[in-house]
Design a protein around this motif. Structure first.
Motif, short mmCIF file in Angstrom:
data_model
loop_
_atom_site.label_atom_id
_atom_site.label_comp_id
_atom_site.label_asym_id
_atom_site.label_seq_id
_atom_site.Cartn_x
_atom_site.Cartn_y
_atom_site.Cartn_z
N SER A 118 0.83 -1.19 0.00
CA SER A 118 0.00 0.00 0.00
C SER A 118 0.87 1.25 0.00
N GLY A 119 0.42 2.30 -0.76
CA GLY A 119 1.12 3.57 -0.78
C GLY A 119 2.32 3.55 -1.72
N SER A 120 2.90 4.71 -1.94
CA SER A 120 4.08 4.84 -2.80
C SER A 120 5.31 4.28 -2.08
N SER A 121 6.25 3.75 -2.86
CA SER A 121 7.46 3.16 -2.29
C SER A 121 8.43 4.26 -1.88
N ALA A 122 8.81 4.26 -0.62
CA ALA A 122 9.73 5.28 -0.09
C ALA A 122 11.13 4.68 0.03
N GLU A 123 12.14 5.53 -0.13
CA GLU A 123 13.52 5.09 0.06
C GLU A 123 13.77 4.72 1.52
N HIS A 124 13.18 5.49 2.42
CA HIS A 124 13.35 5.23 3.85
C HIS A 124 12.05 5.61 4.55
N TRP A 125 11.52 4.70 5.32
CA TRP A 125 10.23 4.89 6.02
C TRP A 125 10.44 4.61 7.51
N MET A 126 9.93 5.48 8.36
CA MET A 126 10.12 5.32 9.80
C MET A 126 8.82 5.70 10.51
#
Length: 647
Positions: A118-126
């Protein structure tokens, strides 16, 4: 070293700002904007959002959402919470643990290595959970980066978790205020709707009184007076500049129009015409009220189903309601508008149909009176006509009695203010107490005298006050519905399962302001493991009315007394025994206990509705039985039995 010191000072400044703004901001979104701004001064925060959890329905709403790629959702929209394996935000909320993931799908081992889609792919997610003091998840705070040049190191992760803990503390107070304000807005809207409905019922009741009086007057003054005054009565309820009455003769099949008024009135038909394609005939054939707009009217005319009276001047809006009593049709009442800005709707059609039914009763009475006078003048020659007229009179009078009983619903609504005074008074008292405690706690906080024990005591007071407010506002709403539908099954609430002992304790908690200061003790004898599936609102109202009746009728002011509530399960049936040791009542009074409007305290707070409401709730909403026993000086006892599971 100097850089770390500067960063530490920036962190302390940010945390101080968050703490200060949490007490001054009255809006959650405004507070989260401050948090976002403070966070942006410490690390890369171009993409930041906060999702708040709703414990009641398992949904979340994105109270604050700023993102370079994803569009911001409606901050008030409730969205079903995904499963942990479907969304990292859901994983953080449900597991109540922080989570860090990268575009390559690298996640901590304890997160299970999920490949969330789900959602756009992020380089870094926290993401970090927002927890209350009981470690329940208030929601999640998330920051992410779509640029590989901006990543979050371990120091950033620790700092983000620290800020999340401060946000959690602030959100608890802000969410309480937010929920209270939303509840006030919803309750205000509901009360406005109820006031409008009450005013509408009062207008309808007033019109019924005038119509009942008019039918008696027209019997002596002529039916023409009825038509003119009827037009005036209808005009008080809706716009009726163009008004028409058409009378139908079932023997000849003809329609006569004795009264019409407006911009394009129909010509009076003295000898009558076959109704054929007349609009009045269209309504008589359907035997139900009709509402037409200009297009509907023209379509019927083009199909040959009706013949417009005024060529080329079809109405913009047209209503017709049959004056029908049983199977007998007396005619049609018509209201129409030639102004495109004045269109009728379902509400106006309902009013017209309501009036048409009562006019049919009035016409039946007038016609019956005429027939009766004619029959009396020629008794020997027209004995059969006299009998028919007398029968019609009885029928009309019986219908008037039934209609008068319906009109009494308006008077029931007028008594709502008295009956809901107590729960609303409790709410006002609890609110005032809560405001005072908040003021004292704030003063202690500003003076530096607030310790952990004092804060916990304040939270206990807030929790108790909110429980009292919630239970009493719900009970007030249930009282309003009971008054509106005193003879109808009280089944509008949802059926749910609950623990009986806990629920009885909650009901008695809401009654404490009423019991406080009175030397009357309430004792509950209920096993702690009884589970019931029924309408909890009905059970709450039953117990409340029983206690209020005992206080009002059973115990004089200052008299000591006891109230016993015992519950036991017999197979699939629950039995609740209620007893007080008050004044009791004799057999004659006991026989009228459940009669509407019967009370021994007329003018002293008794409405005569407590007994009927209890009876209707037990036999209707709960599907059970009710038995009462009493004698003078021996108090009053109730035996209530109903199924443990309500289908």
């Amino acid at each position: 070293m100097e850089s770390r010191l500067s960063r530490l000072e920036a962190v302390q400044t940010a945390l101080l700002e968050i703490g200060q703004r949490s007490s001054s901001c009255g809006d959650i979104r405004e507070f989260l904007q401050v948090v976002h701004a403070a966070l942006g001064r410490l690390m890369y925060a171009a993409n930041f959002y906060v999702a708040l959890n709703d414990f009641d329905d398992g949904s979340v709403r994105f109270a604050y959402f700023v993102d370079e790629v994803e569009p911001a959702p409606d901050p008030d929209q409730r969205i079903a919470l995904d499963a942990p394996e479907q969304s990292p935000t859901a994983w953080v909320i449900l597991n109540r643990r922080p989570l860090v993931r990268t575009a390559q799908g690298h996640t901590p081992r304890q997160a299970g290595g999920h490949a969330w889609s789900s959602g756009s792919s992020a380089e870094h997610w926290m993401g970090c959970p927002l927890l209350d003091q009981q470690q329940q998840a208030l929601g999640a705070m998330v920051i992410q980066s779509y640029d590989a040049q901006h990543t979050f190191y371990e120091e950033d992760q620790a700092l983000f978790a620290l800020i999340a803990s401060h946000v959690s503390s602030a959100l608890q107070g802000l969410q309480s205020v937010d929920r209270l304000e939303r509840a006030v807005r919803e309750r205000t809207a509901l009360l406005a709707h109820e006031v409008a409905e009450r005013r509408r019922a009062e207008r309808m009741q007033h019109a019924l009184y005038e119509l009942a009086d008019l039918s008696a007057t027209a019997s002596a003054g002529g039916i023409d007076l009825l038509y003119q005054r009827l037009h005036q009565i209808v005009a008080e309820l809706l716009t009726a500049e163009n008004f028409l009455i058409a009378l139908f003769d079932p023997d000849s099949g003809e329609i006569a129009i004795p009264y019409s008024s407006g911009q394009a009135p129909h010509q009076a038909l003295a000898d009558g015409v076959q109704y054929g394609t007349l609009m009045s005939g269209y309504v008589l054939a359907r035997k139900e009220p009709c509402l037409l707009n200009a297009d509907d009217y023209l379509a019927l005319a083009e199909d040959g189903r009706i013949e417009p009276v005024a060529k080329g001047r079809g109405p913009s809006s047209w209503m017709g309601a049959p004056m029908q009593l049983g199977e007998r049709a007396y005619g049609v009442i018509v209201v129409q508008s030639y102004d495109p800005g004045q269109l009728y709707g379902a509400g106006e059609l309902e009013i017209l149909a309501f009036m048409a039914n009562h006019v049919a009763v009035a016409i039946a009475r007038i016609q019956a009176d005429r027939e009766m006078r004619r029959a009396k003048a020629t008794l020997e020659e027209q004995n059969a006509s006299l009998s028919a007229a007398l029968g019609a009179v009885r029928e009309a009078q019986a219908e008037l009695v039934r209609q008068e009983k319906l009109a009494s619903l308006g008077r029931l609504v007028a008594g709502v203010a008295h009956e809901i005074n107590t729960p609303l008074g409790i709410c006002v008292t609890a609110t005032s107490h809560l405001v005072q405690e908040l003021k004292l706690t704030r003063e202690d906080l500003e003076a530096g005298q607030l310790d952990e024990a004092g804060l916990r005591q304040f939270f206990d007071i807030v929790e108790q006050s909110l429980r009292i407010l919630t239970s009493n506002t719900q009970r007030a709403a249930a009282l309003v519905k009971s008054f509106k539908q005193v003879a109808v099954d009280q089944s509008s609430e949802n059926v749910r399962s609950f623990n009986l002992r806990n629920y009885l304790d909650e009901v008695l908690l809401s009654l404490q302001p009423k019991l406080k200061g009175k030397p009357v003790k309430v004792h509950i004898d209920c096993p702690p493991d009884i589970q019931v599936r029924c309408f909890p609102g009905a059970l709450s109202q039953i117990v409340t009315n029983l206690v209020f009746n005992s206080l009002l009728h059973g115990f004089d002011d200052g008299a000591h007394g006891n109230i016993e509530i015992a519950a036991a399960v017999h197979g699939e049936t629950l039995q609740i025994d209620y007893a007080d040791n008050g004044a009791g009542m004799d057999a004659a009074t006991l026989s009228k206990l459940f009669d509407p409007f019967f009370t021994t305290k007329r003018g002293q707070g008794g409405s005569g509705l407590g007994g009927p409401i209890i009876y209707n709730l037990v036999t209707g909403a709960l599907g059970g039985t009710l038995k009462a026993t009493s004698s003078p000086g021996q108090g009053l006892q109730y035996e209530i039995r109903f199924p443990l599971t309500r289908k």
